[in-house]
Design an enzyme around this catalytic site. Structure first.
Site, PDB file in Angstrom:
ATOM      1  N   ARG A  21      -4.413 -21.646  15.303  1.00  0.00           N
ATOM      2  CA  ARG A  21      -4.491 -20.697  16.625  1.00  0.00           C
ATOM      3  C   ARG A  21      -5.992 -20.629  17.132  1.00  0.00           C
ATOM      4  O   ARG A  21      -6.805 -20.479  16.646  1.00  0.00           O
ATOM      5  CB  ARG A  21      -3.968 -19.242  16.281  1.00  0.00           C
ATOM      6  CG  ARG A  21      -4.413 -18.281  17.482  1.00  0.00           C
ATOM      7  CD  ARG A  21      -3.300 -18.596  18.744  1.00  0.00           C
ATOM      8  NE  ARG A  21      -3.562 -17.431  19.537  1.00  0.00           N
ATOM      9  CZ  ARG A  21      -2.788 -17.539  20.663  1.00  0.00           C
ATOM     10  NH1 ARG A  21      -2.159 -18.689  21.234  1.00  0.00           N
ATOM     11  NH2 ARG A  21      -2.652 -16.640  21.827  1.00  0.00           N
ATOM     12  N   GLY A  73      15.664  10.737  -8.469  1.00  0.00           N
ATOM     13  CA  GLY A  73      15.108   9.353  -8.331  1.00  0.00           C
ATOM     14  C   GLY A  73      14.041   9.168  -9.437  1.00  0.00           C
ATOM     15  O   GLY A  73      14.409   8.915 -10.526  1.00  0.00           O
ATOM     16  N   GLU A 128      11.198   1.555  -8.894  1.00  0.00           N
ATOM     17  CA  GLU A 128      10.612   1.614 -10.454  1.00  0.00           C
ATOM     18  C   GLU A 128       9.432   2.483 -10.491  1.00  0.00           C
ATOM     19  O   GLU A 128       8.557   2.313 -11.514  1.00  0.00           O
ATOM     20  CB  GLU A 128      10.145   0.171 -10.573  1.00  0.00           C
ATOM     21  CG  GLU A 128      11.332  -0.908 -10.958  1.00  0.00           C
ATOM     22  CD  GLU A 128      12.198  -0.506 -11.955  1.00  0.00           C
ATOM     23  OE1 GLU A 128      11.984  -0.269 -13.003  1.00  0.00           O
ATOM     24  OE2 GLU A 128      13.539  -0.561 -11.748  1.00  0.00           O
TER      25      GLU A 128
END
Length: 384
Positions: free
Chosen positions: A269, A130, A365
């Site tokens: 709310r 990776g 990335e």
């Protein structure tokens, strides 16, 4: 120092936001729930010039610079990161062809992307490789005038919907320099021996297609080599700063979407006879959300500006932007869910999806830890 967007950039921002609200928002929950690729939205995005907007005009693109591309990404991700990623990744891997490909490769592979006819991807990561790109084992060997490719790639965006991929392969295993001996080769998905296994059950960005790619004696012509043999790793490193800046823009978009929804909900709310936005504790949460959003945006825009204007400082800026913007995205989404209370814990509200989508920006990335390593290395080598 100029901090304001130009009139053209503001118009671009507003047009992309309208597109996202009209075309993406109505179907975002459906594609997230079904983990399905939004083909209809992609067609409309291509008409808007949003698939590969950074591709040069001569190949059908708009030729936007990195800052304008970041603006597009931010607005799409503020509405929905999953579908937004589908649109912004349609040309994933095109940078390699734009930077090192032949004129024939550019014409053949870039133009169909901008026209919405094809989707491409970059195949780098593997099950055991990776962050360490040099750990890849996918091998490409010359056999006459062909490359024969064997190996597996993992977590590949557009993996099962892509028409072709720029594949990082080991081509010279005996090379002593650990950074040499790797090459990028274009592989079409209709080649014999190519297979894609769609990955399901992702936490977030579920509309975006992700797959494992399998190469079993896949043969491609030698002209599919991108640039020079053995230079693939060095080619890739030249574009990581740009792609990390793009992920920073994704983080800014998610943070923006979360902050906007939190502000709207707290104004509507009511508890104890008044909107919860009037309570000091809520005000402080909103203030922190929008302050961090502005800081992340400014840092990301600076990195995007540096791509074309100050490349010597780009590596540090790109990693700073990605690390901070991705962290801001996660924290802003968390705050939005908290301010929604129980309502934020179910998918009746977008903040539940944004909360799940945000985390990936800290992983792909280059992980957060990798970004911190890069920032520290740059500081120690060159100072502030």
């Amino acid at each position: 120092m100029e901090f304001a967007l130009s009139e053209e950039q503001r118009q671009l921002r507003d047009e992309v936001r309208r597109f996202a609200e009209n075309e993406v928002a109505p179907v975002a929950s459906e594609h997230d729930r079904e983990e399905s690729y939004p083909y209809e939205v992609m067609e409309e995005a291509a008409k808007m010039g949003l698939t590969g907007p950074h591709i040069p005009v001569e190949y059908g693109g708009v030729g936007y610079d990195s800052l304008e591309t970041a603006i597009i990404t931010e607005e799409l991700f503020a509405v929905d990161p999953g579908v937004g990623l589908c649109i912004t990744s349609a040309a994933f891997g095109a940078e390699a062809i734009m930077g090192f490909g032949t004129d024939e490769q550019k014409e053949e592979y870039l133009t169909p992307i901008t026209e919405g006819e094809t989707v491409m991807g970059a195949a780098i990561s593997e099950p055991q490789a990776g962050s360490d790109v040099t750990g890849i084992t996918t091998r490409a060997e010359k056999d006459g005038d062909e490359w024969v490719i064997n190996g597996n790639k993992m977590w590949i965006t557009n993996g099962s919907v892509g028409d072709y991929f720029v594949v990082m392969c080991e081509t010279d295993p005996d090379q002593e320099d650990r950074y040499m001996g790797y090459s990028q080769i274009i592989v079409e998905s209709d080649r014999d021996g190519f297979d894609a296994d769609k990955i399901t059950g992702k936490m977030g960005i579920r509309a975006s297609d992700t797959a494992e790619l399998i190469f079993d004696d896949v043969r491609v012509p030698e002209e599919n080599l991108v640039g020079s043999r053995g230079m693939g790793f060095l080619q890739l490193m030249q574009f990581f700063d740009e792609t990390r800046t793009a992920v920073a823009a994704q983080g800014v978009g998610i943070a923006k979407g979360a902050a906007e929804r939190a502000l709207e909900y707290t104004e509507e709310r009511e508890q104890f006879g008044r909107p919860i936005s009037e309570f000091q504790a809520v005000k402080h949460e909103l203030a922190e959300q929008f302050t961090n959003l502005r800081a992340a945006r400014n840092l990301t825009y600076e990195a995007a500006w540096a791509v074309e204007n100050e490349p010597d400082d780009l590596t540090r800026l790109a990693s700073m932007a990605k690390e901070f913007a991705s962290r801001t995205a996660v924290e802003s989404a968390d705050t939005a869910v908290q301010l929604h209370g129980g309502a934020g814990f179910v998918n009746d509200h977008d903040v539940e999806r944004l909360y799940r989508d945000a985390k990936i920006t800290q992983i792909y990335e280059g992980t957060t830890q990798i970004q911190k390593n890069i920032i520290a290395r740059e500081l120690l080598d060159e100072g502030f």
